[in-house]
Scaffold this active site. Structure first.
Site, mmCIF file in Angstrom:
data_model
loop_
_atom_site.group_PDB
_atom_site.id
_atom_site.type_symbol
_atom_site.label_atom_id
_atom_site.label_comp_id
_atom_site.label_asym_id
_atom_site.label_seq_id
_atom_site.Cartn_x
_atom_site.Cartn_y
_atom_site.Cartn_z
ATOM 1 N N GLY A 12 43.097 -3.555 106.093
ATOM 2 C CA GLY A 12 44.292 -4.199 105.570
ATOM 3 C C GLY A 12 45.557 -4.083 106.383
ATOM 4 O O GLY A 12 46.553 -4.742 106.073
ATOM 5 N N GLU A 65 37.928 0.434 107.366
ATOM 6 C CA GLU A 65 37.355 -0.910 107.548
ATOM 7 C C GLU A 65 38.407 -1.890 108.056
ATOM 8 O O GLU A 65 38.712 -2.876 107.403
ATOM 9 C CB GLU A 65 36.823 -1.425 106.200
ATOM 10 C CG GLU A 65 35.880 -0.500 105.472
ATOM 11 C CD GLU A 65 35.742 -0.846 103.985
ATOM 12 O OE1 GLU A 65 36.440 -1.747 103.481
ATOM 13 O OE2 GLU A 65 34.907 -0.188 103.333
ATOM 14 N N ARG A 75 41.612 -7.517 110.651
ATOM 15 C CA ARG A 75 42.705 -8.229 111.313
ATOM 16 C C ARG A 75 43.374 -7.404 112.411
ATOM 17 O O ARG A 75 43.641 -7.912 113.501
ATOM 18 C CB ARG A 75 43.754 -8.615 110.254
ATOM 19 C CG ARG A 75 44.873 -9.494 110.757
ATOM 20 C CD ARG A 75 45.996 -9.597 109.705
ATOM 21 N NE ARG A 75 45.484 -9.858 108.370
ATOM 22 C CZ ARG A 75 45.282 -11.079 107.872
ATOM 23 N NH1 ARG A 75 45.558 -12.147 108.579
ATOM 24 N NH2 ARG A 75 44.798 -11.219 106.652
ATOM 25 N N TYR A 89 47.082 -20.184 103.054
ATOM 26 C CA TYR A 89 48.080 -19.219 102.564
ATOM 27 C C TYR A 89 49.485 -19.501 103.064
ATOM 28 O O TYR A 89 50.306 -18.592 103.106
ATOM 29 C CB TYR A 89 47.751 -17.780 103.008
ATOM 30 C CG TYR A 89 46.334 -17.357 103.235
ATOM 31 C CD1 TYR A 89 45.520 -17.027 102.150
ATOM 32 C CD2 TYR A 89 45.826 -17.212 104.526
ATOM 33 C CE1 TYR A 89 44.228 -16.563 102.367
ATOM 34 C CE2 TYR A 89 44.539 -16.746 104.744
ATOM 35 C CZ TYR A 89 43.745 -16.431 103.656
ATOM 36 O OH TYR A 89 42.488 -15.956 103.863
ATOM 37 N N CYS A 97 42.425 -35.579 107.520
ATOM 38 C CA CYS A 97 43.034 -36.431 106.511
ATOM 39 C C CYS A 97 43.415 -35.632 105.270
ATOM 40 O O CYS A 97 42.814 -35.772 104.201
ATOM 41 C CB CYS A 97 42.073 -37.566 106.156
ATOM 42 S SG CYS A 97 41.587 -38.443 107.640
ATOM 43 N N TYR A 155 40.430 -14.349 111.161
ATOM 44 C CA TYR A 155 40.395 -15.307 110.053
ATOM 45 C C TYR A 155 40.727 -16.723 110.508
ATOM 46 O O TYR A 155 41.381 -17.477 109.792
ATOM 47 C CB TYR A 155 41.317 -14.849 108.902
ATOM 48 C CG TYR A 155 40.944 -13.466 108.405
ATOM 49 C CD1 TYR A 155 39.753 -13.274 107.713
ATOM 50 C CD2 TYR A 155 41.726 -12.354 108.664
ATOM 51 C CE1 TYR A 155 39.376 -12.009 107.281
ATOM 52 C CE2 TYR A 155 41.357 -11.084 108.242
ATOM 53 C CZ TYR A 155 40.177 -10.921 107.547
ATOM 54 O OH TYR A 155 39.794 -9.677 107.126
HETATM 55 C C1 LIG Z 1 38.441 -8.147 104.389
HETATM 56 C C2 LIG Z 1 38.129 -6.726 104.126
HETATM 57 C C3 LIG Z 1 38.515 -5.742 105.038
HETATM 58 C C4 LIG Z 1 39.355 -6.042 106.261
HETATM 59 O O1 LIG Z 1 40.638 -6.428 105.926
HETATM 60 P P1 LIG Z 1 41.737 -6.661 107.090
HETATM 61 O O2 LIG Z 1 42.951 -7.035 106.353
HETATM 62 O O3 LIG Z 1 41.217 -7.733 107.958
HETATM 63 O O4 LIG Z 1 41.871 -5.362 107.807
HETATM 64 C C5 LIG Z 1 38.126 -4.441 104.799
HETATM 65 N N1 LIG Z 1 37.391 -4.120 103.701
HETATM 66 C C6 LIG Z 1 37.013 -5.044 102.801
HETATM 67 C C7 LIG Z 1 36.210 -4.631 101.636
HETATM 68 C C8 LIG Z 1 37.363 -6.363 102.986
HETATM 69 O O5 LIG Z 1 36.995 -7.272 102.072
#
Ligand SMILES: *Cc1c(COP(=O)(O)O)cnc(C)c1O
Length: 426
Positions: free
Chosen positions: A248, A285, A288, A328, A355, A383
């Site tokens: 995130g 995890e 981005r 978004y 279109c 993304y």
């Molecule tokens: C999409 C997602 C991420 C990665 O999020 P980023 O904002 O790209 O870092 C990590 N864990 C889970 C469960 C996700 O769905």
């Protein structure tokens, strides 16, 4: 690129002579060779972004699992597999893809609210490291599937910590009203239940509160809430081997100032240490923040179209290539590949050929351009290609991975034959 002025916030993109280059490769030459729209990625940017996390984790027991949905091209996955990363997947397709890129199955974790039985079977057979389960119903199905295969599935329960990540509502995931995870109040009961099932082996706990987060405070709040739960769950007799803190972390799209990964983790480890969890195995995890600013999309100006209220700059990339603005209202910086000091800048909406009125890439941009010029849409590593579609029977773009002075085509441009292959006219 020594001695060459780089773009602010983009240390791997520089203007040399008349053209923009990624690392040491000129974009006009790449566009001539491979056509447009063309995604170009800097391998060094990815490795630098990864290194910031690695610095934050130095001396700790940690595994970085790249959230591959951000960019799942094989050439990109290979960069992270070679660097020793694990992977966070959200489908059986992603599992097949990441194994094809050479990932170690034991370093793969499987997130997502809607895993099918077939996907569970596939992941059990592959021997993945952890299923991040997201509901009580899923726990029971996974238990059944594991018993059928004579296995014990390693599981973590995704907790919804109910914190506001202060980002776009479509990419907030850790609030009570979101579909993700198990409610904080239910967590202890759910862990007790999971620990009693013979087909499951409880190994951890996880959360993921949202995307494009640009402040530390939501992470610190979520960490406190998760650590409270770890204490409660372990007091109930269920030991947790790891804490998975999700992804995130945001990137700089438009002057955004997210904390650096190492600085953020310094703060988070201070909190973990203070609460006696500094030695616990940590998984993360990130998606981005490992690829977002590694990539850009080169597109050609097809027409300029002056109007009474708006001027339009019509380019050959569209919402099927770069879906984030349409989805978004996201912002991407757009810069000319070659500057034209003699042309006056005009305020344009930069739009694609699809279109739909939602097919715009940037609004109210001052650009000095003519038909035939190339533009670079920045911050297009995450993304974008992974969300690209064939809407309007548009072929998906080609992708090039740059490393120093070398450029490798990691995905050829799709053809219409590729698109028709799976179909049949009656
Ligand atoms: C999409 C997602 C991420 C990665 O999020 P980023 O904002 O790209 O870092 C990590 N864990 C889970 C469960 C996700 O769905």
């Amino acid at each position: 690129m020594s001695g060459t002025p780089t773009l602010p916030g983009h240390p791997h993109i520089a203007r040399r002579g008349t053209t923009l280059q990624v690392e040491d490769v000129a974009l006009d030459a790449l566009a001539r060779e491979h056509g447009t729209p063309l995604f170009v990625y800097s391998k060094q940017w990815m490795l630098d972004a990864l290194a910031a996390y690695q610095r934050g984790f130095a001396g700790r027991d940690a595994l970085i699992c790249y959230a591959m949905k951000a960019n799942s091209s094989l050439g990109v996955l290979r960069v992270f597999a070679e660097a020793g990363c694990g992977f966070d997947i959200v489908s059986g397709g992603e599992l097949a893809r990441v194994l094809a890129a050479g990932a170690e199955p034991a370093k793969v974790i499987f997130s997502g609210v809607g895993k099918t039985r077939a996907e569970m079977r596939q992941a059990l057979t592959a021997g993945i490291g952890c299923f991040n389960v997201e509901s009580e119903a899923e726990i029971d199905v996974l238990n059944t599937m594991a018993l059928e295969q004579g296995q014990r599935a390693p599981v973590s329960v995704r907790i919804n910590p109910n914190v506001d990540p202060k980002t776009h509502p479509y990419i907030s995931t850790g609030l009570k009203g979101n579909k993700f995870g198990v409610a904080h109040d239910r967590a202890v009961a759910v862990y007790r239940h999971a620990a009693a099932l013979p087909g499951l082996q409880v190994v951890g706990i996880d959360c993921h509160i949202g995307s494009q987060i640009t402040e530390s405070s939501p992470y610190l709040d979520a960490l406190d809430r998760i650590l409270d739960l770890v204490q409660a769950i372990e007091a109930a007799g269920v030991p947790l081997h790891h804490i998975d803190f999700g992804g995130g972390l945001g990137i700089d799209y438009d002057g955004d100032t997210p904390p650096a990964a190492d600085a953020l983790w310094k703060q988070l480890f201070a909190r973990l240490d203070a609460r006696g969890f500094g030695d616990r195995r940590i998984l993360i995890e990130p998606g981005r923040s490992l690829v977002g600013n590694a990539g850009l999309c080169v597109t050609e100006v097809l027409y300029t179209k002056p109007g009474e209220e708006k001027n339009f700059c019509i380019v050959d990339a569209a919402m099927n290539d770069l879906p984030r603005p349409a989805m978004y209202q996201a912002f991407h910086r757009i810069v000319p590949v070659a500057e034209r000091p003699l042309l006056p800048a005009i305020r344009y909406d930069v739009v694609g050929p699809v279109c739909e009125s939602g097919d715009w890439l940037g609004r109210d941009r001052d650009l000095a351009v003519e038909a035939g010029d190339l533009l670079a849409v920045l911050s297009a590593g995450a993304y974008c290609m992974s969300m690209a579609s064939n809407y309007n029977t548009r072929a998906r773009a080609a992708e090039v991975l740059v490393s120093g002075a070398s450029a490798t085509l990691i995905r050829r441009r799709e053809t219409v034959e590729d698109q028709l292959r799976t179909e049949q006219a009656l």
